[in-house]
Write a protein that holds these residues in place. Structure first.
Motif, PDB file in Angstrom:
ATOM      1  N   ALA A 246       0.349  10.084   6.438  1.00  0.00           N
ATOM      2  CA  ALA A 246      -0.603   9.721   7.485  1.00  0.00           C
ATOM      3  C   ALA A 246      -1.386   8.460   7.125  1.00  0.00           C
ATOM      4  O   ALA A 246      -1.544   7.552   7.949  1.00  0.00           O
ATOM      5  CB  ALA A 246      -1.567  10.879   7.742  1.00  0.00           C
ATOM      6  N   VAL A 247      -1.888   8.385   5.882  1.00  0.00           N
ATOM      7  CA  VAL A 247      -2.675   7.222   5.466  1.00  0.00           C
ATOM      8  C   VAL A 247      -1.831   5.953   5.497  1.00  0.00           C
ATOM      9  O   VAL A 247      -2.261   4.904   5.997  1.00  0.00           O
ATOM     10  CB  VAL A 247      -3.263   7.447   4.049  1.00  0.00           C
ATOM     11  N   SER A 248      -0.607   6.035   4.975  1.00  0.00           N
ATOM     12  CA  SER A 248       0.261   4.863   4.960  1.00  0.00           C
ATOM     13  C   SER A 248       0.631   4.421   6.366  1.00  0.00           C
ATOM     14  O   SER A 248       0.656   3.221   6.668  1.00  0.00           O
ATOM     15  CB  SER A 248       1.524   5.177   4.154  1.00  0.00           C
ATOM     16  N   ASP A 249       0.876   5.378   7.247  1.00  0.00           N
ATOM     17  CA  ASP A 249       1.228   5.042   8.629  1.00  0.00           C
ATOM     18  C   ASP A 249       0.074   4.399   9.387  1.00  0.00           C
ATOM     19  O   ASP A 249       0.294   3.623  10.316  1.00  0.00           O
ATOM     20  CB  ASP A 249       1.700   6.304   9.368  1.00  0.00           C
ATOM     21  N   LEU A 250      -1.155   4.751   9.019  1.00  0.00           N
ATOM     22  CA  LEU A 250      -2.315   4.122   9.655  1.00  0.00           C
ATOM     23  C   LEU A 250      -2.388   2.641   9.324  1.00  0.00           C
ATOM     24  O   LEU A 250      -2.817   1.827  10.146  1.00  0.00           O
ATOM     25  CB  LEU A 250      -3.606   4.818   9.207  1.00  0.00           C
TER      26      LEU A 250
ATOM     27  N   VAL B  46       0.836  -1.210   0.000  1.00  0.00           N
ATOM     28  CA  VAL B  46       0.000   0.000   0.000  1.00  0.00           C
ATOM     29  C   VAL B  46       0.867   1.254   0.000  1.00  0.00           C
ATOM     30  O   VAL B  46       0.583   2.223  -0.712  1.00  0.00           O
ATOM     31  CB  VAL B  46      -0.951  -0.002   1.213  1.00  0.00           C
ATOM     32  N   ALA B  47       1.946   1.252   0.790  1.00  0.00           N
ATOM     33  CA  ALA B  47       2.836   2.420   0.844  1.00  0.00           C
ATOM     34  C   ALA B  47       3.446   2.702  -0.525  1.00  0.00           C
ATOM     35  O   ALA B  47       3.492   3.858  -0.973  1.00  0.00           O
ATOM     36  CB  ALA B  47       3.939   2.194   1.878  1.00  0.00           C
ATOM     37  N   THR B  48       3.898   1.652  -1.197  1.00  0.00           N
ATOM     38  CA  THR B  48       4.501   1.832  -2.526  1.00  0.00           C
ATOM     39  C   THR B  48       3.480   2.340  -3.531  1.00  0.00           C
ATOM     40  O   THR B  48       3.751   3.267  -4.296  1.00  0.00           O
ATOM     41  CB  THR B  48       5.106   0.502  -3.013  1.00  0.00           C
ATOM     42  N   VAL B  49       2.280   1.716  -3.520  1.00  0.00           N
ATOM     43  CA  VAL B  49       1.227   2.130  -4.453  1.00  0.00           C
ATOM     44  C   VAL B  49       0.793   3.564  -4.175  1.00  0.00           C
ATOM     45  O   VAL B  49       0.586   4.361  -5.098  1.00  0.00           O
ATOM     46  CB  VAL B  49       0.027   1.166  -4.372  1.00  0.00           C
ATOM     47  N   LEU B  50       0.650   3.903  -2.899  1.00  0.00           N
ATOM     48  CA  LEU B  50       0.279   5.278  -2.534  1.00  0.00           C
ATOM     49  C   LEU B  50       1.303   6.277  -3.037  1.00  0.00           C
ATOM     50  O   LEU B  50       0.962   7.323  -3.601  1.00  0.00           O
ATOM     51  CB  LEU B  50       0.145   5.391  -1.013  1.00  0.00           C
ATOM     52  N   GLY B  51       2.588   5.970  -2.807  1.00  0.00           N
ATOM     53  CA  GLY B  51       3.646   6.883  -3.239  1.00  0.00           C
ATOM     54  C   GLY B  51       3.673   7.064  -4.742  1.00  0.00           C
ATOM     55  O   GLY B  51       3.744   8.194  -5.244  1.00  0.00           O
TER      56      GLY B  51
END
Length: 617
Positions: free
Chosen positions: A241-245, A202-207
């Protein structure tokens, strides 16, 4: 209504203002003293915090203290990602990949062993902290590279490794912590593994998604120019913030990926955004270091023993060198560059911030020596910052992997005048580069053995082929006044506006043609223009370098050379300084004056008869 504070506590607003003043003040003082800024910031924070008790972040700022650090680290890593354009990798690409894909796991393993057998921690704490120790700290590397002026390839290796390994280290610690949680709770291993994989994905896709979305919006003018930086900030904070959640500390990976995507999107307004982010990062790095140093608890350090010192020595002298040499073993990098990278591994903000957080989590899981992680992280950061802060530049000079021993001059424009000046500076042992988009203009300079670049100095080709770190001064001296102004304006932020000069414009005195002070560079040589200087060359004026002494001072030189046009002076350290309007000349013994002389004065047998070693007049 006044805000009540505890006895001796600062008002939160005053506390934040103090952090800014101490951080920026320390950086400015370090620049004046020519010493590593990181070392001074660390010292100032410790003195203001635990030593004098003037400032305590947890007491004076309260619950916002840790979120402030987290957000600052996220923005710092995003800005680091913005500097990672794939074009800058070139021949360092193989080394960077190996430092990330081979160096990170090897460093994790060796750091874990150093903690277990050096510091004497349990395997749980060693595995978690060992993962965090992968990071080498972009918050530390950037200021060190700025002062050490390394050659392009080793600088690229250290910069890319620091920025890419920061989120990798945080995620490695997350992985180790998940394993500890599984071993100490009823949580299933499969569930923990799924959480980790899902969070990283998710973090990679978000970035990637946020980076491409912003690039698309900026390129198609979906966001007005004045709102681009605010929108950028908001999206960075939102992605973090979203990724950290979803997975704690995965936000660092998300914002780093986002920065890399934007850096390689070739946006027209990219440079403006990057420079603004650089300014913000200077403030944030200063603030975070002051906060972390001021929050140091001396009582926590009392838990450390002689084994902690042994651990630090092993990490700096064994773990880092072995990791780098194993990672770079099969590359064709010169041994000098491998040694430099292997002996340079400062730790920074992310290490301390993440270590403190994970230490508390280990304590909550019943791992008692989790309390040692915070103090160990701090002494490792302090030791590495001090050691590398004072040794990087000398070691680089010893290994001959600096951009240049003496900062050089870039002369933009291959005219008769610039070629003559370049020849004189070369004889005076000042590195000089002449650039021009017309190959014919560079013919004479090449015949004289002067380094040249055929092309536009503002082009991507120049960025890739010219080692800008080896030069301190830019002189825009083409016959195109508008282009001179463009060069000086564009390169001003990179070199410092005090180091960027251009020839005076013919009609600059006319109000109709006057430009704002924010455009262009400084004028020199008595506001001489292109036509004036080249006319003097055709009238057989010549360049001279004259050394001043106790017997032959500036006053005597002026008397003997009343018509001379003074261009610059070379100080006793060998650095050149062009003389702009109102600039003072450091006219002491050993200083060399660079000037143009008319035929009559140049032919006189005098102090000026030889360019670099003159007789007394």
């Amino acid at each position: 209504m006044a805000v009540e504070t505890a006895a001796g506590a600062l008002d939160p607003v005053a506390a934040v203002a103090l952090v800014g003043a101490l951080g920026v003040g320390a950086q400015w003082l370090a620049w004046q003293l020519r010493m590593p800024a990181i070392v001074l910031m660390l010292a100032v924070g410790v003195i203001a915090g635990p030593v004098l008790g003037i400032f305590d972040p947890q007491r004076d700022i309260g619950p916002f203290y840790l979120p402030m650090i987290s957000i600052a680290v996220a923005i710092i890593l995003f800005e680091g990602g913005l500097t990672l354009n794939f074009h800058t990798l070139r021949d360092a690409a193989s080394g960077v990949k190996r430092l990330v894909f081979i160096g990170a796991p090897v460093g994790w393993l060796l750091s874990t062993l150093a903690l277990r057998y050096g510091a004497g921690t349990t395997w749980e704490s060693a595995a978690v902290f060992g993962g965090i120790m992968i990071v080498t700290g972009p918050t530390v590397i950037a200021p060190l590279l700025r002062s050490a002026r390394l050659a392009r390839r080793p600088a690229a290796l250290l910069q890319w490794e620091a920025i890419l390994n920061d989120p990798v280290g945080a995620l490695a610690a997350v992985l180790a912590l998940e394993v500890v949680i599984v071993l100490n709770t009823a949580e299933q291993f499969a569930e923990a593994t799924w959480t980790l994989v899902w969070g990283i994905t998710v973090a990679t896709v978000l970035g990637i998604g946020a980076g491409y979305a912003l690039s698309w919006a900026f390129r198609r003018a979906k966001v007005p120019e004045y709102m681009k930086v605010p929108v950028l900030f908001v999206v960075v904070l939102g992605v973090f913030a979203v990724s950290d959640l979803i997975l704690h500390e995965s936000g660092l990976l998300a914002v780093t990926v986002m920065g890399i995507v934007i850096a390689n999107a070739n946006l027209p307004s990219y440079e403006e955004m990057r420079r603004f982010k650089e300014h913000a990062t200077v403030l944030l790095v200063s603030g975070v270091f002051i906060l972390l140093a001021a929050s140091l608890d001396f009582s926590a350090l009392s838990q450390l023993t002689w084994r902690s010192i042994l651990f630090v020595i092993v990490v700096l002298s064994v773990v880092r060198p072995v990791t780098v040499f194993l990672a770079l073993y099969f590359t064709d990098l010169p041994i000098r560059e491998k040694i430099l990278v292997a002996t340079t591994g400062p730790r920074g903000v992310v290490l301390v911030a993440v270590a403190g957080l994970f230490g508390e989590r280990l304590i909550g899981l019943g791992v008692e020596d989790g309390a040692l992680i915070g103090p160990l992280a701090f002494i490792l950061v302090a030791a590495s910052v001090v050691v590398h802060g004072f040794t990087l530049a000398p070691v680089a000079r010893f290994l001959k992997v600096t951009a240049a021993e003496v900062p050089g001059v870039i002369l933009v424009g291959g005219s008769y005048w610039t070629t003559g000046l370049a020849e004189t500076l070369k004889k005076a042992e000042i590195p000089v580069l002449v650039t021009d988009a017309n190959r014919g203009h560079l013919r004479r300079a090449r015949e004289l053995g002067i380094e040249t670049f055929f092309g536009d100095v503002l082009s991507e080709g120049a960025e890739l082929r010219v080692d800008m770190a080896g030069y301190k001064i830019v002189v825009a001296a083409t016959d195109n006044e508008a282009y001179n102004t463009l060069v000086a304006t564009d390169l001003g932020p990179e070199f410092g506006r005090e180091n960027v000069y251009q020839l005076a414009r013919e009609k600059a005195a006319n109000a109709r043609h006057a430009l704002p002070s924010s455009l262009g560079g400084r004028t020199f040589a008595g506001n001489a223009t292109y036509n004036e200087l080249n006319r003097l060359m055709w009238q057989n004026w010549t360049f001279r370098v004259t050394r001043l002494s106790e017997e032959y001072r500036m006053k005597e030189w002026r008397e003997k050379r009343p018509e001379a046009k003074l261009l610059a002076f070379i100080d006793t350290a060998g650095e050149i300084h062009f003389i702009g309007k109102d600039d003072e000349v450091a006219a002491g013994p050993g200083v060399r004056l660079v000037s143009m002389l008319p035929p009559g004065e140049a032919e006189t047998v005098s102090e000026d008869q030889k360019p670099t070693s003159e007789k007394k007049g």
